[in-house]
Write a protein that holds these residues in place. Structure first.
Motif, PDB file in Angstrom:
ATOM      1  N   VAL A   1     -18.581 -28.408 -65.986  1.00  0.00           N
ATOM      2  CA  VAL A   1     -17.632 -29.141 -65.146  1.00  0.00           C
ATOM      3  C   VAL A   1     -18.382 -29.710 -63.950  1.00  0.00           C
ATOM      4  N   ILE A   2     -18.293 -31.017 -63.743  1.00  0.00           N
ATOM      5  CA  ILE A   2     -18.874 -31.644 -62.545  1.00  0.00           C
ATOM      6  C   ILE A   2     -17.708 -32.090 -61.680  1.00  0.00           C
ATOM      7  N   SER A   3     -17.590 -31.431 -60.519  1.00  0.00           N
ATOM      8  CA  SER A   3     -16.372 -31.645 -59.727  1.00  0.00           C
ATOM      9  C   SER A   3     -16.629 -32.360 -58.404  1.00  0.00           C
ATOM     10  N   LYS A   4     -17.896 -32.614 -58.094  1.00  0.00           N
ATOM     11  CA  LYS A   4     -18.183 -33.253 -56.804  1.00  0.00           C
ATOM     12  C   LYS A   4     -19.000 -34.525 -57.002  1.00  0.00           C
ATOM     13  N   GLY A   5     -18.943 -35.395 -56.007  1.00  0.00           N
ATOM     14  CA  GLY A   5     -19.475 -36.744 -56.212  1.00  0.00           C
ATOM     15  C   GLY A   5     -20.742 -37.090 -55.455  1.00  0.00           C
TER      16      GLY A   5
ATOM     17  N   GLY B   1     -16.251 -35.828 -58.970  1.00  0.00           N
ATOM     18  CA  GLY B   1     -17.259 -35.887 -60.029  1.00  0.00           C
ATOM     19  C   GLY B   1     -17.062 -37.105 -60.923  1.00  0.00           C
ATOM     20  N   LEU B   2     -15.844 -37.643 -60.929  1.00  0.00           N
ATOM     21  CA  LEU B   2     -15.557 -38.837 -61.730  1.00  0.00           C
ATOM     22  C   LEU B   2     -16.445 -40.026 -61.346  1.00  0.00           C
ATOM     23  N   ASP B   3     -16.936 -40.010 -60.108  1.00  0.00           N
ATOM     24  CA  ASP B   3     -17.818 -41.119 -59.681  1.00  0.00           C
ATOM     25  C   ASP B   3     -19.022 -41.264 -60.612  1.00  0.00           C
ATOM     26  N   ALA B   4     -19.433 -40.172 -61.221  1.00  0.00           N
ATOM     27  CA  ALA B   4     -20.620 -40.187 -62.087  1.00  0.00           C
ATOM     28  C   ALA B   4     -20.376 -40.901 -63.413  1.00  0.00           C
ATOM     29  N   ILE B   5     -19.093 -41.171 -63.716  1.00  0.00           N
ATOM     30  CA  ILE B   5     -18.810 -41.932 -64.944  1.00  0.00           C
ATOM     31  C   ILE B   5     -17.968 -43.181 -64.626  1.00  0.00           C
ATOM     32  N   HIS B   6     -17.941 -43.547 -63.334  1.00  0.00           N
ATOM     33  CA  HIS B   6     -17.168 -44.717 -62.902  1.00  0.00           C
ATOM     34  C   HIS B   6     -18.109 -45.919 -62.821  1.00  0.00           C
ATOM     35  N   LYS B   7     -17.784 -46.961 -63.608  1.00  0.00           N
ATOM     36  CA  LYS B   7     -18.668 -48.136 -63.714  1.00  0.00           C
ATOM     37  C   LYS B   7     -19.159 -48.647 -62.359  1.00  0.00           C
ATOM     38  N   LYS B   8     -18.245 -48.766 -61.406  1.00  0.00           N
ATOM     39  CA  LYS B   8     -18.640 -49.369 -60.121  1.00  0.00           C
ATOM     40  C   LYS B   8     -19.302 -48.378 -59.174  1.00  0.00           C
TER      41      LYS B   8
ATOM     42  N   LEU C   1     -18.718 -36.610 -73.257  1.00  0.00           N
ATOM     43  CA  LEU C   1     -18.401 -36.914 -71.860  1.00  0.00           C
ATOM     44  C   LEU C   1     -16.888 -37.098 -71.737  1.00  0.00           C
ATOM     45  N   TYR C   2     -16.288 -36.323 -70.848  1.00  0.00           N
ATOM     46  CA  TYR C   2     -14.834 -36.370 -70.712  1.00  0.00           C
ATOM     47  C   TYR C   2     -14.406 -36.495 -69.256  1.00  0.00           C
ATOM     48  N   GLY C   3     -13.395 -37.319 -69.021  1.00  0.00           N
ATOM     49  CA  GLY C   3     -12.805 -37.428 -67.695  1.00  0.00           C
ATOM     50  C   GLY C   3     -11.591 -36.514 -67.632  1.00  0.00           C
ATOM     51  N   CYS C   4     -11.260 -36.087 -66.419  1.00  0.00           N
ATOM     52  CA  CYS C   4     -10.104 -35.203 -66.221  1.00  0.00           C
ATOM     53  C   CYS C   4      -8.865 -36.062 -65.994  1.00  0.00           C
ATOM     54  N   LEU C   5      -7.842 -35.842 -66.790  1.00  0.00           N
ATOM     55  CA  LEU C   5      -6.629 -36.670 -66.723  1.00  0.00           C
ATOM     56  C   LEU C   5      -5.959 -36.586 -65.346  1.00  0.00           C
TER      57      LEU C   5
ATOM     58  N   ILE D   1      -7.244 -44.360 -61.455  1.00  0.00           N
ATOM     59  CA  ILE D   1      -8.357 -44.993 -62.174  1.00  0.00           C
ATOM     60  C   ILE D   1      -7.897 -45.377 -63.581  1.00  0.00           C
ATOM     61  N   GLU D   2      -8.211 -46.609 -63.974  1.00  0.00           N
ATOM     62  CA  GLU D   2      -7.887 -47.054 -65.335  1.00  0.00           C
ATOM     63  C   GLU D   2      -9.027 -46.653 -66.275  1.00  0.00           C
ATOM     64  N   ARG D   3      -8.692 -46.477 -67.546  1.00  0.00           N
ATOM     65  CA  ARG D   3      -9.694 -46.072 -68.543  1.00  0.00           C
ATOM     66  C   ARG D   3     -10.883 -47.032 -68.586  1.00  0.00           C
ATOM     67  N   ASP D   4     -10.599 -48.346 -68.442  1.00  0.00           N
ATOM     68  CA  ASP D   4     -11.706 -49.319 -68.546  1.00  0.00           C
ATOM     69  C   ASP D   4     -12.573 -49.372 -67.296  1.00  0.00           C
ATOM     70  N   GLU D   5     -12.223 -48.591 -66.284  1.00  0.00           N
ATOM     71  CA  GLU D   5     -13.095 -48.501 -65.107  1.00  0.00           C
ATOM     72  C   GLU D   5     -14.191 -47.455 -65.333  1.00  0.00           C
ATOM     73  N   LEU D   6     -14.010 -46.659 -66.389  1.00  0.00           N
ATOM     74  CA  LEU D   6     -15.017 -45.639 -66.701  1.00  0.00           C
ATOM     75  C   LEU D   6     -16.046 -46.219 -67.675  1.00  0.00           C
ATOM     76  N   ILE D   7     -17.261 -45.713 -67.615  1.00  0.00           N
ATOM     77  CA  ILE D   7     -18.321 -46.240 -68.482  1.00  0.00           C
ATOM     78  C   ILE D   7     -17.969 -46.039 -69.967  1.00  0.00           C
ATOM     79  N   ASP D   8     -18.534 -46.902 -70.803  1.00  0.00           N
ATOM     80  CA  ASP D   8     -18.178 -46.918 -72.228  1.00  0.00           C
ATOM     81  C   ASP D   8     -18.534 -45.619 -72.948  1.00  0.00           C
TER      82      ASP D   8
END
Lengths: 168, 106
Positions: free
Chosen positions: A24-28, A58-65, A126-130, A138-145
């Protein structure tokens, strides 16, 4: 149970190899993201099944921007050995981040984006937390492919069943 | 340390099953080693590309490459590496190529 039996079962448990980890990665911040990535990548290198669950910042690590703009936390981080007031000065976090990124590159450790992509290539999930995705809007398409899915905590536990959970 | 026979020749292995002396290895041993390490057989050209790269890196640098290094420089992508050596490319390829286990966190 006698002490001897307890010892024997402890020894058996210690000898059993780890076959699956769910991290679990919980921090950014940079220093809070890398350890989880290194542990996931290292697990795959040993042939251990690995899943990464990104929650809260931690979601920042899989957020495209945001993936290319992960910074070192310079305030409230005693490990940096600089005064807290200095850590808050403008530009200090950017400078420290640049310095650490340089050090990381020197060791031939990939940047976060390349690292996350590589970990996906190793077959790790790789999984994002709902809840966090909803919380931050955050929209699904904002996360990396490479993200396999956005899942609930219950689904995470199902996936983690039979393995070890590591919270970072 | 144990001794085992591959391609009819006795070799020394350490506790983890890696060659103690990489000079004892020969290409003829690779198919049997692959089976011992659980590598999908028969060995393909891509497997051989990785095995030869592992050995040349080891003899040049004194240590085998990690998965990241392999993905960057062996000409085989990380994705392919895990298809060829599912239970850990650097570790399995090192075992099959008769060199010590590569050390490195990334």
């Amino acid at each position: 149970m006698t002490i001897t039996q307890q010892d024997a079962s402890d020894a058996t448990a210690a000898a059993a190899p780890i076959e699956k980890v769910s991290i679990v990665i919980s921090k950014g911040s940079l220093e809070e993201i890398y350890p989880g990535l290194i542990m996931a990548n290292g697990a795959r290198a040993e042939g251990i099944e690995a899943n990464l669950f990104f929650t809260f910042f931690g979601l920042d690590a899989i957020h495209k921007k945001r993936i290319d703009h992960i910074k070192v936390a310079t305030v409230g981080n005693p490990g940096l050995h600089i005064p807290t007031w200095a850590g808050g000065l403008p530009g200090v976090s950017a400078l420290m981040t640049k310095y650490m990124e340089h050090q990381i590159e020197e060791l031939d450790i990939p940047g976060i984006k390349e690292f996350v992509e590589m970990i996906s290539d190793t077959g790790a999930g790789l999984y994002g937390c709902l809840a966090s995705v909803d919380l931050f809007g955050i929209e699904r398409d904002e996360l990396i492919d490479q993200v396999d899915d956005v899942i609930t905590v219950g689904e995470f536990y199902e996936m983690a069943a039979g393995g070890q959970i590591i919270f970072t | 340390m144990t001794t085992k026979h591959f391609a009819g020749i006795e070799v020394e292995l350490n506790d983890e099953g890696f060659f103690v002396d990489p000079a004892q290895w020969s290409e003829a041993m690779a198919p049997e080693l692959a089976e011992a390490w659980g590598i999908p057989t028969p060995l393909t050209d891509k497997h051989w590309q990785v095995l030869r790269f592992m050995r040349s890196e080891y003899f040049e640098k004194g240590t085998g490459p990690t998965v990241r290094k392999l993905g960057k420089t062996s000409g085989v992508t990380v994705k392919e590496l895990y298809q060829l050596f599912p239970k850990g490319p650097a570790k399995l390829a090192a075992g099959c190529a008769g060199i010590p286990k590569p050390r490195g966190c990334v």
